[in-house]
Design a protein around this motif. Sequence first.
Motif, PDB file in Angstrom:
ATOM      1  N   ASP A  98       0.629  -1.143  -0.548  1.00  0.00           N
ATOM      2  CA  ASP A  98       0.027  -0.127   0.140  1.00  0.00           C
ATOM      3  C   ASP A  98       0.526   1.262  -0.137  1.00  0.00           C
ATOM      4  O   ASP A  98       0.400   2.184  -1.411  1.00  0.00           O
ATOM      5  CB  ASP A  98      -0.727   0.054   1.143  1.00  0.00           C
ATOM      6  CG  ASP A  98      -2.174  -0.839   0.633  1.00  0.00           C
ATOM      7  OD1 ASP A  98      -2.684  -1.489  -0.210  1.00  0.00           O
ATOM      8  OD2 ASP A  98      -2.693  -0.934   2.046  1.00  0.00           O
ATOM      9  N   ILE A  99       1.859   1.021   0.998  1.00  0.00           N
ATOM     10  CA  ILE A  99       3.186   2.146   0.987  1.00  0.00           C
ATOM     11  C   ILE A  99       3.180   2.411  -0.917  1.00  0.00           C
ATOM     12  O   ILE A  99       3.782   3.333  -1.196  1.00  0.00           O
ATOM     13  CB  ILE A  99       3.713   2.730   1.760  1.00  0.00           C
ATOM     14  CG1 ILE A  99       3.472   2.299   3.412  1.00  0.00           C
ATOM     15  CG2 ILE A  99       4.802   3.161   1.967  1.00  0.00           C
ATOM     16  CD1 ILE A  99       3.836   2.292   4.993  1.00  0.00           C
ATOM     17  N   ARG A 100       4.078   1.870  -0.575  1.00  0.00           N
ATOM     18  CA  ARG A 100       4.883   1.427  -2.999  1.00  0.00           C
ATOM     19  C   ARG A 100       3.686   2.135  -3.425  1.00  0.00           C
ATOM     20  O   ARG A 100       4.347   2.968  -4.341  1.00  0.00           O
ATOM     21  CB  ARG A 100       5.190   0.016  -2.364  1.00  0.00           C
ATOM     22  CG  ARG A 100       5.784  -0.043  -3.571  1.00  0.00           C
ATOM     23  CD  ARG A 100       6.264  -1.362  -4.230  1.00  0.00           C
ATOM     24  NE  ARG A 100       7.264  -1.371  -5.710  1.00  0.00           N
ATOM     25  CZ  ARG A 100       7.120  -2.629  -5.806  1.00  0.00           C
ATOM     26  NH1 ARG A 100       7.125  -3.607  -5.217  1.00  0.00           N
ATOM     27  NH2 ARG A 100       8.029  -2.971  -7.334  1.00  0.00           N
ATOM     28  N   LEU A 101       2.378   1.851  -3.512  1.00  0.00           N
ATOM     29  CA  LEU A 101       1.283   2.254  -4.376  1.00  0.00           C
ATOM     30  C   LEU A 101       1.447   3.915  -4.638  1.00  0.00           C
ATOM     31  O   LEU A 101       1.093   4.000  -5.014  1.00  0.00           O
ATOM     32  CB  LEU A 101       0.219   1.298  -4.559  1.00  0.00           C
ATOM     33  CG  LEU A 101      -0.420   1.711  -5.201  1.00  0.00           C
ATOM     34  CD1 LEU A 101       0.339   0.800  -7.260  1.00  0.00           C
ATOM     35  CD2 LEU A 101      -1.582   0.332  -5.623  1.00  0.00           C
ATOM     36  N   ASN A 102       1.277   4.071  -3.098  1.00  0.00           N
ATOM     37  CA  ASN A 102       0.874   5.879  -2.970  1.00  0.00           C
ATOM     38  C   ASN A 102       2.314   6.397  -2.989  1.00  0.00           C
ATOM     39  O   ASN A 102       1.756   7.261  -3.537  1.00  0.00           O
ATOM     40  CB  ASN A 102       0.567   5.370  -1.805  1.00  0.00           C
ATOM     41  CG  ASN A 102      -0.170   6.795  -1.394  1.00  0.00           C
ATOM     42  OD1 ASN A 102      -1.069   7.824  -2.040  1.00  0.00           O
ATOM     43  ND2 ASN A 102       0.396   7.336   0.297  1.00  0.00           N
ATOM     44  N   PHE A 103       3.126   5.518  -3.235  1.00  0.00           N
ATOM     45  CA  PHE A 103       4.229   6.582  -3.478  1.00  0.00           C
ATOM     46  C   PHE A 103       4.112   6.710  -5.389  1.00  0.00           C
ATOM     47  O   PHE A 103       4.437   7.748  -5.156  1.00  0.00           O
ATOM     48  CB  PHE A 103       5.525   5.388  -3.075  1.00  0.00           C
ATOM     49  CG  PHE A 103       6.614   6.299  -3.545  1.00  0.00           C
ATOM     50  CD1 PHE A 103       7.519   7.047  -2.836  1.00  0.00           C
ATOM     51  CD2 PHE A 103       7.438   5.552  -4.450  1.00  0.00           C
ATOM     52  CE1 PHE A 103       8.764   7.673  -3.564  1.00  0.00           C
ATOM     53  CE2 PHE A 103       8.935   6.496  -5.689  1.00  0.00           C
ATOM     54  CZ  PHE A 103       9.387   7.249  -4.521  1.00  0.00           C
ATOM     55  N   LEU A 104       3.949   5.864  -6.145  1.00  0.00           N
ATOM     56  CA  LEU A 104       4.221   5.992  -7.200  1.00  0.00           C
ATOM     57  C   LEU A 104       2.952   6.316  -7.650  1.00  0.00           C
ATOM     58  O   LEU A 104       4.109   7.565  -9.183  1.00  0.00           O
ATOM     59  CB  LEU A 104       3.834   4.134  -7.734  1.00  0.00           C
ATOM     60  CG  LEU A 104       4.903   3.322  -7.056  1.00  0.00           C
ATOM     61  CD1 LEU A 104       4.616   2.471  -7.806  1.00  0.00           C
ATOM     62  CD2 LEU A 104       6.956   3.704  -8.227  1.00  0.00           C
ATOM     63  N   ARG A 105       2.047   6.995  -7.189  1.00  0.00           N
ATOM     64  CA  ARG A 105       1.189   7.316  -7.487  1.00  0.00           C
ATOM     65  C   ARG A 105       1.527   9.222  -7.775  1.00  0.00           C
ATOM     66  O   ARG A 105       0.414   9.653  -7.752  1.00  0.00           O
ATOM     67  CB  ARG A 105       0.074   7.605  -6.764  1.00  0.00           C
ATOM     68  CG  ARG A 105      -1.381   5.751  -6.318  1.00  0.00           C
ATOM     69  CD  ARG A 105      -2.313   5.901  -6.008  1.00  0.00           C
ATOM     70  NE  ARG A 105      -3.167   4.993  -6.337  1.00  0.00           N
ATOM     71  CZ  ARG A 105      -3.245   4.527  -5.115  1.00  0.00           C
ATOM     72  NH1 ARG A 105      -2.947   4.155  -3.743  1.00  0.00           N
ATOM     73  NH2 ARG A 105      -3.962   3.131  -5.197  1.00  0.00           N
ATOM     74  N   HIS A 106       2.843   9.025  -7.168  1.00  0.00           N
ATOM     75  CA  HIS A 106       3.089  10.427  -6.502  1.00  0.00           C
ATOM     76  C   HIS A 106       4.333  10.960  -7.237  1.00  0.00           C
ATOM     77  O   HIS A 106       4.969  11.962  -7.609  1.00  0.00           O
ATOM     78  CB  HIS A 106       3.250  11.221  -4.855  1.00  0.00           C
ATOM     79  CG  HIS A 106       1.316  11.519  -4.179  1.00  0.00           C
ATOM     80  ND1 HIS A 106       1.128  10.033  -3.878  1.00  0.00           N
ATOM     81  CD2 HIS A 106       0.736  12.091  -4.036  1.00  0.00           C
ATOM     82  CE1 HIS A 106      -0.084  10.552  -3.265  1.00  0.00           C
ATOM     83  NE2 HIS A 106      -0.107  11.920  -3.371  1.00  0.00           N
ATOM     84  N   LEU A 107       4.447  10.282  -8.097  1.00  0.00           N
ATOM     85  CA  LEU A 107       4.990  10.697  -9.505  1.00  0.00           C
ATOM     86  C   LEU A 107       4.742  11.512 -10.269  1.00  0.00           C
ATOM     87  O   LEU A 107       3.609  10.799 -11.100  1.00  0.00           O
ATOM     88  CB  LEU A 107       6.155   9.209  -9.453  1.00  0.00           C
ATOM     89  CG  LEU A 107       7.052   8.424  -8.652  1.00  0.00           C
ATOM     90  CD1 LEU A 107       7.810   7.564  -9.079  1.00  0.00           C
ATOM     91  CD2 LEU A 107       7.679   9.294  -7.923  1.00  0.00           C
TER      92      LEU A 107
END
Length: 281
Positions: free
Chosen positions: A142-151
């Motif tokens: 979940d944390i990884r996907l949220n990080f990627l969403r903000h690229l």
Amino acid sequence: MAVSRERASLDRLLVHEGGYVNHARDPGGPTNKGVTQRVYDSYRKGKGLAARSVKGITMPEVYDIYDRQYWDAVKGDQLPDGIDYVVLDGAVNSGVRQSVIWLQRALGAAYKGRVDGVLGFSTIEAINAVNNHDALIDRICDIRLNFLRHLNTWSVFGKGWTARVSEVRSIGKSWASGGTPQMASFMDGGQAKGFIEDAQASPSTAPADAAIGAGGSGLGVSGTLTGLQEQLSPLSYASEWVTRIVVILAIVSALLLIGGAGYRWYTNRKTARLTQALGMT
């Protein structure tokens, strides 16, 4: 953990990475089997070998690079089944430090150290204190996907990243539960590197500051005009026009103040979300 987990993890990871790519929006640049040209150049130089295109990388070189620069870096042999694979996949896709940061954040209160991307004794100790590895894997993903969403590249690679993280989650949880996970599938775009250097910029507060400043100035001017109106009161015609100007200016100034304050709230909220997603708190 089982000694054979490294090869089994790499076999699935290599499916996600695919072959040679050089997408214009991929910050990794020329990449083959997940190994960027920069990493390959460094590896060849360390071996005393001449530089060459990553297109020519051999499978023994691939496995050697992954073993030394990724598996060993995330201490894969010391991680529980499933978590080792999840952290390894994140490390190859977004860098070792970033993947370890996701792990440390996912550990929550169990982790007492600094969230610094260094997988040391305190991180291992926190992992060993966690009983529900399925839930830990969910939090990491979940944390990884949220990080990627903000690229900035989410609009280009988001679909592939989403599919990849979903499959990483499934495979990791299957291993954590003692099962035999399915083989991975290639998702176009999922192999693109997701580095923090490509993060979205925080929105500027300049428009809000300008609007608030203009609104405050406008109210000041309207106050001055009100004083002028009192002086012109004997001249009813002039006083009437000043009244209209004062009212209009006061309304516009109030709208600027309200709008500026609202936009400042929005930018602060978005910046806070961005900071949290990128793990910069």
